[in-house]
Scaffold this motif. Structure first.
Motif, mmCIF file in Angstrom:
data_model
loop_
_atom_site.group_PDB
_atom_site.id
_atom_site.type_symbol
_atom_site.label_atom_id
_atom_site.label_comp_id
_atom_site.label_asym_id
_atom_site.label_seq_id
_atom_site.Cartn_x
_atom_site.Cartn_y
_atom_site.Cartn_z
ATOM 1 N N UNK A 229 16.981 -27.788 -19.972
ATOM 2 C CA UNK A 229 17.282 -28.469 -21.105
ATOM 3 C C UNK A 229 18.641 -28.917 -21.373
ATOM 4 N N UNK A 230 19.484 -28.761 -20.335
ATOM 5 C CA UNK A 230 20.741 -29.006 -20.371
ATOM 6 C C UNK A 230 21.701 -28.294 -21.193
ATOM 7 N N UNK A 231 21.158 -27.235 -21.775
ATOM 8 C CA UNK A 231 21.880 -26.472 -22.740
ATOM 9 C C UNK A 231 23.081 -25.648 -22.104
ATOM 10 N N UNK A 232 22.679 -24.777 -20.903
ATOM 11 C CA UNK A 232 23.647 -23.891 -20.278
ATOM 12 C C UNK A 232 24.194 -24.616 -19.196
ATOM 13 N N UNK A 233 25.331 -24.427 -18.902
ATOM 14 C CA UNK A 233 26.106 -24.628 -17.826
ATOM 15 C C UNK A 233 26.849 -23.614 -17.027
ATOM 16 N N UNK A 234 26.535 -23.256 -15.763
ATOM 17 C CA UNK A 234 27.097 -22.193 -15.072
ATOM 18 C C UNK A 234 28.204 -22.792 -14.179
ATOM 19 N N UNK A 235 29.130 -22.066 -13.907
ATOM 20 C CA UNK A 235 30.088 -22.735 -13.097
ATOM 21 C C UNK A 235 31.097 -21.600 -12.451
ATOM 22 N N UNK A 236 31.760 -21.710 -11.474
ATOM 23 C CA UNK A 236 32.918 -20.983 -10.925
ATOM 24 C C UNK A 236 34.315 -21.577 -11.484
ATOM 25 N N UNK A 237 35.150 -20.585 -11.553
ATOM 26 C CA UNK A 237 36.446 -20.870 -11.964
ATOM 27 C C UNK A 237 37.464 -20.003 -11.615
ATOM 28 N N UNK A 238 38.617 -20.507 -11.347
ATOM 29 C CA UNK A 238 39.777 -19.416 -11.202
ATOM 30 C C UNK A 238 40.869 -19.500 -12.440
ATOM 31 N N UNK A 239 40.228 -20.052 -13.341
ATOM 32 C CA UNK A 239 41.046 -19.913 -14.712
ATOM 33 C C UNK A 239 40.253 -18.684 -15.602
ATOM 34 N N UNK A 240 40.877 -18.095 -16.237
ATOM 35 C CA UNK A 240 40.068 -17.169 -17.137
ATOM 36 C C UNK A 240 39.256 -18.119 -18.434
ATOM 37 N N UNK A 241 38.154 -18.736 -17.873
ATOM 38 C CA UNK A 241 37.461 -19.507 -18.764
ATOM 39 C C UNK A 241 37.002 -18.889 -20.154
ATOM 40 N N UNK A 242 36.646 -17.770 -20.156
ATOM 41 C CA UNK A 242 36.058 -17.159 -21.405
ATOM 42 C C UNK A 242 37.114 -16.668 -22.436
ATOM 43 N N UNK A 243 38.530 -16.674 -22.188
ATOM 44 C CA UNK A 243 39.529 -16.616 -23.191
ATOM 45 C C UNK A 243 39.486 -17.652 -24.263
ATOM 46 N N UNK A 244 39.721 -17.141 -25.375
ATOM 47 C CA UNK A 244 39.892 -18.170 -26.486
ATOM 48 C C UNK A 244 40.823 -19.408 -26.106
ATOM 49 N N UNK A 245 41.925 -19.226 -25.800
ATOM 50 C CA UNK A 245 42.583 -19.954 -25.179
ATOM 51 C C UNK A 245 42.546 -19.994 -23.545
#
Length: 778
Positions: A229-245
């Motif tokens: 449905x396009x709601x969720x996007x999963x990805x790989x990241x070498x940033x801390x992408x779940x941090x508030x900033x």
């Protein structure tokens, strides 16, 4: 939806395509090979065989397949995009990226087809949209095409990878990295915002605002996948992408690559309104990120499950892992968004109460079904199956395996025509249809697996339809023109793929379908069941009969049908309680402890039970072990009891109906069911054999008449096939070669999921010209 990654940063648009774009903004990372996390590099070694088909993608119904392959025009291009309709017999594949006059030729790679089979997206060097694509820079861009059967026109490619359109700029980016496929939601034609709209492109949550300024090297955000449905996007990241900033992450060694993790972004979340965090760390256990990182995520169509690769031993949660040496092997894991659990997928089949044992050579390249119950992967491991495959030559090749995760079952998809013998381990890049009933992958052994008379790497399609069972139903005597009680038919899925019920029909309107989970169209994973609710309203007196059919609507789908019976008349008897008898799993030939059931008189006068019989699908598998009803007069409101035992004659799900009648012919029924299992055994006549001689074998416990394959467990030498007798046994002579490898060897006899082994010592044949022989020359 569209994801644009600029300088390995991502932007998401309002359309249906999630396109991966690498613009080289992080020059320190993009100029070098990726970190040793199992991801592929654009500078990977050239394949050893000519590629006619690779990197396939399949529609939800399993019918349409797109892949990259060799162009047909003899030009200097090396890769183009092909479309195959597996339901159109004899129709040739269609080349989709045909050169256009006035457009510089180039390669086209990494195609994706939408779940509805309407839209194809790919990465190409060719500027099909000359108005927006000036064919500059690195040339690579993402385009999409609506197929003719969905209202489109062949050749009418639309550029997806455009500049940020907040200011109306719709020029092509010309700097997409071609090593990752675009991701697409199920309805690929659903582009919600037109080119140039300010809402077409959005920055993906979890993207750092500033360029990295650390001692580590970065690849950035990559490898996206999107739910149906396009709601969720999963990805790989070498940033801390779940941090508030979000900020850039760190790694184990200064000057080396930062550690990458897998994340999922919920596009519908609203942290400003106090709802859940938009980005969640996936590659974690008990809230702690995987020590060695993770990558290669794929998300189920329903958005609940994410499968990914990781070499981090801390994710295994007590499972037995192979020795790591310098580098641990990647394993496949599945994350559940509902409860936050992570489970090891690439593992041996073990009992539920036993510790998991991971694939001894690891696993890579995950694929996942829409409901997340099945995860496909590639492995060269030796411990997942009783017999080994011959090793492939490409470093990323192996067996194609599909795991039914919740059942703990793993099945090899890359088998020979018998469905048992392993094909060569020269396969890669699996993709699953929505239900997992079709698996596509590329292979160097298409001639052996699917009978293609062609050389080089080809795309193979393997059908794995669900095996579904439904018991016959007899509802007994029901009053004419009065609806009887609701009865339940359990539609059981024995696997290997998910069953997707689309229609539930009754051939006789007297037997009305009144509900049940099958009618809701909910997926039925392997090992589970849905229900059909049936009510008989007799239109006339006497026996009545009909048929209930439950069908899938997918290509090569499954249908199951069963009979429903009853009679119009004055009801006098009913089961008490109004439920069937469920017996435990039992070895064929053995008997369970009896289970009691009752029969109640619901009439207004005493009645005498005159007959008790077993009917239905498998009446010989059940025994009336005690009868307190026949010959007894049962008063109104009273009950009598019957004891039933389960004595299976065959393995699998077994059902029958206990029919209880009175002297007037009025009757009721009790449904009984259980699962039979066999203990298979394989014995050798002698513990050793001389190379070149035959091994005498005897077996028992196989299904009567079953085709049984016998081979060495290590995959060396030839295999033979035998047929089990009516009692499930066989005698066979297994030939060995004069140069057979000596030592302790294991022979495996296998029929479906029935496997038996025996160890045989192979003794090397002594040459006739050794010292002491008559012809020895001294």
């Amino acid at each position: 939806m569209q994801i644009h990654r600029i300088g390995r940063r991502w932007f998401l648009g309002g359309g249906a395509v999630a396109a991966v774009l690498g613009l080289g903004g992080l020059s320190a990372a993009s100029a070098v090979t990726r970190p040793p996390d199992g991801t592929l590099s654009t500078t990977a070694a050239a394949p050893t065989a000519e590629v006619f088909g690779a990197y396939p993608s399949v529609s939800d119904d399993g019918r349409k397949v797109v892949f990259e392959g060799r162009p047909s025009d003899g030009s200097e291009r090396t890769r183009t995009i092909w479309l195959r309709d597996t339901g159109a017999f004899g129709v040739p594949d269609v080349e989709l990226t045909v050169p256009v006059d006035g457009v510089r030729i180039g390669d086209s790679v990494r195609p994706t087809i939408s779940g509805d089979g309407c839209v194809v997206a790919m990465v190409t060097e060719m500027a099909f949209d000359l108005f927006r694509d000036d064919d500059g820079g690195d040339r690579w861009d993402v385009y999409r095409l609506v197929l003719p059967e969905c209202g489109g026109t062949l050749g009418d490619w639309e550029v997806v990878s455009t500049q940020s359109s907040s200011d109306g700029d719709t020029r092509a980016l010309d700097r997409v990295l071609p090593d990752e496929a675009p991701a697409m939601s199920s309805v690929g034609t659903d582009v919600t915002q037109v080119l140039g709209s300010a809402d077409r492109v959005h920055t993906v949550a979890g993207t750092p605002l500033l360029a990295p300024n650390t001692t580590f090297r970065y690849v950035g955000q990559r490898e996206p996948d999107v739910s149906a449905d396009g709601r969720f996007v999963t990805f790989t990241s070498d940033a801390v992408s779940d941090d508030p900033v979000p900020d850039w992450g760190s790694g184990p060694v200064a000057g080396g690559f930062a550690t990458s993790q897998v994340y999922v972004w919920d596009r519908w979340s609203d942290p400003v309104a106090g709802l859940e965090d938009p980005v969640v760390l996936v590659s974690r256990l008990h809230g702690v990120a995987a020590a060695d990182g993770a990558h290669a995520p794929v998300i189920s169509g329903n958005g609940q499950f994410i499968a990914f690769e990781s070499s981090s031993a801390d994710l295994a949660a007590g499972a037995t892992l192979p020795d790591c040496g310098a580098v641990c092997a990647n394993q496949i894991y599945r994350y559940d968004q509902v409860d936050g659990s992570v489970v090891l997928v690439s593992r041996e089949q073990t009992l539920p109460d036993k510790p998991f044992v991971a694939a001894d050579s690891g696993a890579t390249q995950p694929a996942i079904s829409d409901d997340g119950s099945q995860v496909g992967f590639v492995t060269r491991s030796h411990n997942l199956f009783a017999t080994e495959s011959a090793a492939g030559v490409e470093p990323t090749d192996g067996d194609i395996v599909v795991a039914s995760v919740d059942l703990g079952l793993v099945r090899r998809a890359s088998t020979l025509a018998d469905g048992i013998s392993p094909g060569p381990g020269s396969n890669a890049h699996p993709a699953l249809s929505a239900s997992g009933h079709v698996v596509v992958f590329d292979t160097l052994s298409a001639n052996l697996l699917v009978g293609y008379e062609a050389s080089g790497r080809q795309v193979a399609t393997i059908a794995r339809p669900a095996r579904v069972t439904a018991p016959a139903l007899d509802v007994g005597t029901v009053g004419v023109l009065f609806p009887g009680p609701t009865w339940y038919i359990a539609i059981r899925n024995e696997g290997p793929s998910t069953f997707l019920p689309a229609t539930v029909e009754s051939s006789n309107p007297d037997f009305a379908i009144t509900g049940g989970t099958c009618a809701l169209g909910l997926p039925v994973p392997p090992g589970q069941a849905c229900e059909v609710h049936v009510v008989l309203t007799p239109s006339r007196p006497g026996p009545l009969r009909g048929e209930v059919v439950v069908s899938e609507s997918v290509f090569r789908g499954t249908s199951v049908r069963t009979t429903v019976e009853g009679a119009g008349g004055e009801p006098a008897l009913t089961p008490s309680p109004f439920s069937g008898l469920d017996f435990p799993t039992t070895v064929v030939g053995r008997s369970t402890t009896p289970i009691s059931t009752g029969v109640a008189n619901i009439g207004f006068a005493p009645t005498m039970i005159s007959r008790i019989a077993l009917a239905g699908d498998n009446p010989d598998d059940f025994v009336i072990s005690s009868d307190g009803c026949i010959g007894y007069t049962v008063n109104p409101g009273a009950t009598c009891s019957i004891d039933v035992s389960f004595v299976p004659t065959e393995p699998g799900y077994r059902t029958a109906t206990v029919v209880v009648s009175n002297e007037l012919g009025q009757y009721t029924t009790v449904l009984v069911n259980g699962t039979g299992t066999r203990v298979v055994r394989l014995d050798a006549a002698l513990p050793s054999v001389r190379a070149g001689d035959e091994v005498g074998l005897g077996a028992s416990g196989f299904s009567p008449g079953a085709a049984v394959s016998i081979a060495w467990a290590d995959g060396r030498g030839e295999s033979i096939s035998v047929t089990a007798s009516t009692d499930g046994g066989f005698l066979a002579l297994f030939p060995t070669r004069p140069n057979e490898r000596a030592g302790e060897r294991v022979l495996v006899a296998q029929s479906g999921d029935q496997v038996a082994k025996v160890t045989v010592k192979v003794i090397r044949r002594v040459s006739s010209t050794t010292p002491g022989s008559p012809v020895w020359g001294g």
